[in-house]
Enzyme design. Structure first.
Site, PDB file in Angstrom:
ATOM      1  N   LYS A   1       0.822  -1.205   0.000  1.00  0.00           N
ATOM      2  CA  LYS A   1       0.000   0.000   0.000  1.00  0.00           C
ATOM      3  C   LYS A   1       0.862   1.263   0.000  1.00  0.00           C
ATOM      4  CE  LYS A   1      -3.497  -2.398  -0.550  1.00  0.00           C
ATOM      5  NZ  LYS A   1      -3.970  -3.410   0.306  1.00  0.00           N
TER       6      LYS A   1
HETATM    7  C1  LIG Z   1      -4.938  -4.486   0.480  1.00  0.00           C
HETATM    8  C2  LIG Z   1      -6.394  -4.412   0.532  1.00  0.00           C
HETATM    9  C3  LIG Z   1      -7.125  -4.935   1.609  1.00  0.00           C
HETATM   10  C4  LIG Z   1      -6.510  -5.762   2.699  1.00  0.00           C
HETATM   11  O1  LIG Z   1      -5.479  -5.144   3.371  1.00  0.00           O
HETATM   12  P1  LIG Z   1      -4.617  -5.952   4.462  1.00  0.00           P
HETATM   13  O2  LIG Z   1      -4.065  -4.853   5.312  1.00  0.00           O
HETATM   14  O3  LIG Z   1      -3.578  -6.696   3.723  1.00  0.00           O
HETATM   15  O4  LIG Z   1      -5.520  -6.829   5.214  1.00  0.00           O
HETATM   16  C5  LIG Z   1      -8.489  -4.751   1.626  1.00  0.00           C
HETATM   17  N1  LIG Z   1      -9.117  -4.103   0.637  1.00  0.00           N
HETATM   18  C6  LIG Z   1      -8.471  -3.607  -0.417  1.00  0.00           C
HETATM   19  C7  LIG Z   1      -9.239  -2.887  -1.472  1.00  0.00           C
HETATM   20  C8  LIG Z   1      -7.084  -3.757  -0.522  1.00  0.00           C
HETATM   21  O5  LIG Z   1      -6.434  -3.289  -1.588  1.00  0.00           O
END
Ligand SMILES: *Cc1c(COP(=O)(O)O)cnc(C)c1O
Length: 432
Positions: free
Chosen positions: A204
């Site tokens: 992210k």
């Molecule tokens: C990455 C992501 C998640 C999950 O994130 P984590 O922190 O890895 O659990 C949920 N929704 C979206 C749209 C994502 O891109």
């Protein structure tokens, strides 16, 4: 001249610089926590330490200030944050939750964890977020909530979807995992619905290992999220909390080290987004010159934060299918440092529509007997057949491609190489 995929010289061989966003600030912050000897300070009972240690609480205040929201609750992932949100709104077995087929899976599967059933609504052709008309059509007397995803860093259609939710008395859970720093009419993504959830995983914008943050202006929802995060079942009595609905707790606690890193990362978010936007705008301008390519538009009133920079490909204009074209572009470009073996960060499509996952096709989620899809609580069956969301199926199979090559420290010169690769493949596409 020949295309690299047909044995010619590629446009570029020098690797793209890796996105390295961890610096001295983070190292010092981690050292400070290690020196304190307290790596996590939660207690799963009603006690001063129920809300976590100083780093977690400082991150929560910083996060709430930055995003302009009353409460920020740190958790150990966005996945657990969405689970907390679905629990906090009082989701019941027998409920339905309207979800998007185009997202990371938890934004569609979380309702199942509380015995509710996801109902898929199709996406917008232009912005790839939930289509409000399809959401409206998916609502029944059993619907409790809508999970709206700010896909690729683009805020969902806030006005239309929030109005639908209000009219039907539904909650909006906003999955803002991909959109920290995006805004709609000046208001931050993650604060546009009743409850928002962010991710801090490695892929992210900003990251701390694993982590997530839940945001809301509601005192009640925030407190329920804090309970679910930290062993609610063992805490409610001491705390005098009366509503036991979904007060099964878990351990979704973020550690002090992750909180300290996340705090440093948040301070860099503005400059990161600014550089990404400049790179994406520059590349979109150049690629917009190629007739078969349309850069993703930004919704009026919104600012995009570019988790993925998406485009649409028109195979009728190009005369070749998307996958052949994009594979040829990727062959013109090198991998990114640290991404050896993972290939170039350009992808055909994003994810298969989520209702095609075996979980939905076989209707096996909790236990092996079809719960919660069938059983006493769900008398009418929700459809997960191929074809239920034609827009997402077309976009995913033929039209959309995206890249993540805009992350700093790449510069406009690096973007020029990307654009040159597209132009070369466009010019020589009859070799495909
Ligand atoms: C990455 C992501 C998640 C999950 O994130 P984590 O922190 O890895 O659990 C949920 N929704 C979206 C749209 C994502 O891109």
């Amino acid at each position: 001249m020949r295309l690299a995929i047909a044995g010619g010289q590629p446009v570029r061989t020098k690797k793209f610089p890796a996105y390295r966003f961890i610096g001295d600030e983070e190292k010092q912050a981690v050292a400070r926590v290690l020196d304190s000897g307290v790596l996590s300070r939660y207690l799963g009972c009603w006690h001063d330490d129920f809300y976590g240690g100083p780093e977690v609480q400082a991150l929560e205040r910083q996060w709430a200030d930055y995003f302009g929201v009353k409460h920020a609750v740190a958790v150990n992932s966005c996945t657990s944050g969405i689970q907390c949100a679905v629990g906090a709104i009082g989701t019941e077995p027998g409920d339905e939750v309207v979800v998007s087929p185009y997202s990371m899976c938890i934004s569609a599967t979380a309702p199942l964890l509380y015995g509710a059933v996801p109902v898929f609504a199709d996406i917008e052709d232009e912005y790839f977020c939930l289509d409000p008309d399809r959401v409206e059509a998916a609502i029944t007397s059993r619907t409790r909530a809508i999970i709206a995803v700010d896909l690729f860093g683009q805020p969902y259609d806030v006005e239309a979807i929030n109005a639908i939710a209000k009219r039907h008395g539904l909650y909006v859970i906003e999955d803002a995992a991909q959109a920290p720093g995006a805004t709609y009419q000046g208001q931050h993504a993650g604060t546009l619905g009743d409850i928002g959830v962010f991710s801090l995983n490695y892929h992210k914008h900003i990251h701390c290992g694993e982590g997530g943050v839940v945001t809301t202006d509601s005192d009640e929802l925030a407190e329920k999220v804090r309970l679910i995060r930290n062993h609610a079942e063992a805490v409610v009595q001491g705390k005098g909390h009366k509503d036991l609905t979904n007060m099964l707790g878990f351990n979704f606690r973020m550690t002090e080290i992750e909180a300290a890193i996340a705090s440093c990362q948040l301070r860099k978010l503005n400059s990161l987004i600014e550089r990404q936007r400049a790179n994406c705008d520059y590349l979109a301008n150049r690629l917009g010159e190629i007739p078969a390519l349309t850069p993703q538009k930004t919704r009026p009133g919104a600012e995009h934060s570019y988790y993925v920079h998406a485009f649409k490909f028109d195979e009728r204009v190009a005369g070749v299918p998307r996958d052949a074209f994009i594979d040829a572009v990727a062959a013109e470009l090198p991998v990114t440092e640290l991404r050896e073996g993972e290939g170039v960060k350009i992808c055909n499509g994003y994810v298969k529509p989520l209702y095609l996952l075996p979980l939905f096709q076989e209707r096996i989620a909790i236990g092996s007997k079809g719960y919660p899809f069938t059983g006493p609580d769900h008398t009418s069956e929700v459809c997960y057949d191929r074809g239920i969301c034609p827009v997402v199926e077309r976009v995913e199979s033929k039209e959309l491609f995206g890249h993540e090559l805009m992350r700093p420290p790449v510069t406009q010169e690096d973007m020029d190489d990307v654009a040159n690769a597209f132009e070369k493949v466009w010019t020589l596409r009859d070799q495909l």
